[in-house]
Every structure is written in structure tokens, then in C-alpha cells.
Write an enzyme that holds these catalytic residues in place. Sequence first.
Site, PDB file in Angstrom:
ATOM      1  N   ALA A 170      32.328 -35.542 -52.230  1.00 58.81           N
ATOM      2  CA  ALA A 170      33.634 -36.171 -52.043  1.00 58.81           C
ATOM      3  C   ALA A 170      33.814 -36.338 -50.539  1.00 58.81           C
ATOM      4  CB  ALA A 170      34.737 -35.292 -52.628  1.00 58.81           C
ATOM      5  N   SER A 171      33.841 -37.580 -50.067  1.00 55.45           N
ATOM      6  CA  SER A 171      33.927 -37.845 -48.633  1.00 55.45           C
ATOM      7  C   SER A 171      35.256 -37.345 -48.078  1.00 55.45           C
ATOM      8  CB  SER A 171      33.784 -39.337 -48.356  1.00 55.45           C
ATOM      9  OG  SER A 171      32.538 -39.813 -48.812  1.00 55.45           O
ATOM     10  N   GLY A 172      35.296 -37.101 -46.761  1.00 53.12           N
ATOM     11  CA  GLY A 172      36.518 -36.656 -46.115  1.00 53.12           C
ATOM     12  C   GLY A 172      37.642 -37.656 -46.313  1.00 53.12           C
ATOM     13  N   ARG A 195      43.685 -35.396 -55.700  1.00 54.08           N
ATOM     14  CA  ARG A 195      42.310 -35.246 -55.228  1.00 54.08           C
ATOM     15  C   ARG A 195      41.665 -33.944 -55.726  1.00 54.08           C
ATOM     16  NH1 ARG A 195      38.662 -36.680 -50.870  1.00 54.08           N
ATOM     17  NH2 ARG A 195      37.767 -34.819 -49.897  1.00 54.08           N
ATOM     18  N   PHE A 211      27.409 -40.859 -44.231  1.00 56.21           N
ATOM     19  CA  PHE A 211      27.391 -40.806 -45.691  1.00 56.21           C
ATOM     20  C   PHE A 211      26.022 -40.349 -46.187  1.00 56.21           C
ATOM     21  CE2 PHE A 211      31.235 -43.223 -45.438  1.00 56.21           C
ATOM     22  CZ  PHE A 211      31.881 -43.078 -46.668  1.00 56.21           C
TER      23      PHE A 211
END
Length: 402
Positions: free
Chosen positions: A71-73, A39, A216
Site C-alpha cells: 500500500a503506497s504512502g 484505508r 514504486f
Amino acid sequence: MSTTTDTPPEILRARMVERILAGQRLAPAVEAVLRHVERHRYVPDAPIGDAYNEQAVITHTAPDGTHLSCASGPMIVAAMLDALQVQPGQNVLEVGAGTGYNAALLASLTGVAGQVTTLDINADVTAAARRNLDDTGYHHVRVITRDGAEGAAEHGPYDRIIVTVGAWDIPRTWWDQLVPGGRLVLPLRWRGTTRAVAFTKRDDYWESDWVFLCGFVPMIGQPGEHSNTIDPERLVTLHYDTDQPTDVDALQGVLDRERIEVWSDATVGGEEPFDRIWLRLTATDDRTIRIQAEQQAVTSSLCTPAIPVRSPALVEGGSLAYLTIRRSDGQPGRWQLGATGHGPDGEQLATRIADEITAWDTDRTADPRMVAYPTGTTPPADLLGKVIVKPEIRLYLTYKQP
């Protein structure tokens, strides 16, 4: 808090996965790709600790400060990926390229026989995603600069579609480009709340079997929500859908009118979620909207929602009520849930919210059955549930009767 670390990335990645598994179950294949894909290489400008913490990493911002991409959790990434149920050899479309990390996870799940196409409307976002994917060996992932609402019919049909930007509606193109029985997972927004929802494509409708609270960056080109302040200092904002006849002129100054509080018997501890109260309101009352209060409004007691930046509210003409919270007498560490009303119908609206709090308290983990019919299809005449009409779908929400 410092985000610098000397811990090797593989150790941080293992800790990230263990943290995710402590809160949710994952299919073995999803767990495996989360442990494998690096990641931190998709957010090269962020401290390595940030890459593996439970937080979104903002990667692109507009001149006015609006977040365009992130970048989402890791937890919501894992949850949506698990709900998508990707199988080796499948053809997958992603709407919202982000950093390319999610596309890499999808490519690892589909394997050498599969295909992954990711879209984004922002050329800077797709350029960064392409660069990150190439740098990590995922050259075969297609990256296209395009409005995600258009899909990519030239590479379809798709077995799976995943949307990683907040969608207010479900475009017909996604229906047309998904195979019968295929799955669509997306963050869907209605009545001010956003939920990740997993739909299966049936003969003429979408059917959901999974709902998950999330947030989001909103999708560009879906202006389905209005926002207006209701006080002279512009400290309190109402957010409501375009189909809701909200009279913001009549609501100006309503917070200066008599305050009426209605309290339920339900209490929560400091870490206990109560977001499904909002979900119940959306499934039972068309007047449900979102209220947002700045800290100054809370400090002055002008407006004290349970969660200041996002709480459910009901509006009717020149009246308003919203979900609120207070310390519970005689129960240290617990909070009592209720509602605050203003205006001629403020007490009635507050009582309505309190009733839904009580309904939620009888089964705190219940989610509604959700089906969505694309515009142009005909739902059964006996279909029950609250109907929310959007330009491209009619969304039905129904709770099981106790």
C-alpha cells in the site's frame, strides 16, 4: 516508535488528509474520497497507526525478500489521483491492484455511473484486493489476474489509466486502450530515477503536464535495467539502462583511483530537496546512471554519494563521477553540493555534474517538458530535446532556455 493507538480511525484519517494538504493542493473531489474511504480496512494485518502514517505498508513479499506489492504512502496516492483528474461516469483502468484501496478511491470518484477495472499479475495480490473491496462494499470493481502490460481491452476503451507499479516502458496496449484526450498517470523509470508522470494522449504522442518524485515496486516483465558492482567487496553498485553502453569491466576498481572533487556554489538545508539535479542530468547527458553505496563503503570513504542508496552518476569508459555533498563552511546547517570523480576522465565528468547543479540552482523547481512517441509513430523532424529510446516509446525531455 510504537504504531499502536487508541485514536479512532476517522480521526487518524482526518489527520492524514490534513498532512497531505499541508504539502500539496488537491481537487475537492479527491480530498473528499480520501476522507471517506477507510484505508485501514485495506491493510487489515497492519497496526491501524501504520495505515494512516506517511509510509508504504508491505503486503506481499517473495521468498527472497523482494517486495511484490504494498500500500503506497498516502501522499503519492493522493498526488497521482489528483493528477489523473477522474470525472464521474468515467471508465478507469488501474494496473497494479495492490490492496484494492486505490481502486476504492477510483470507484468513489467515478460514482455509480462509472467503471473501474484493476489488474495484477500476482494471484495472491488480486485475491486480497478482491476480498478487501468486497468487505468494504465495492463489489462492482472488476479485479483481474493478468499481466498489466496487456491491459484489459474487453472492458475498454478507458477514459483514464493509472499505473501503481514502477514502469520502465509504456506498452502500446495502454495507448490503444485509452480514448483520445484521455490521461495516463504512471511511475516511469529512466536513467535510474523514477517519477510519477501524467500524460495526455494526443493525436500520435503522449504529452506530460505533471512530474512528481516517487518510488514504486517495479513492474514484472520489463527488464530494462542492469546492475553490477564495481569493487571487490561488492559494496558499490551501478544501475543503468539497457541502451547505455556501460563498460563495467573497465570500471572495476575505479574507486581506488585518485579522487577528484569539484564543488559548486549551491547549498541546501537539511530538508531542502535537490532531486531535480538528477532530472536535469537525464535531460542533458546520456551517460547518467544511478549509483548505490552500502554503508560500509560510505564509512570507509570508498564512495560517498549525496544519498548513498540512490544518487546520479556519470560514466565514460573507465571513469566515473557522482553527486556528493559536504557541510558548508561558514553556513551552519547547510550543505554544499558537488561531485566526486575517479579515473582518466573523472574530473571532466565531475565538472559536468557541477555544471548541472549550477543550472538547477538558477531555477530549483523547473521540470522538463516531456513527450513520448509510441514506436511506429514519426516525431516531427524539428522536435528538440534529449531522446531516450525504449522498446515501445521514444521519450523526449526539454528544458526551457533561460
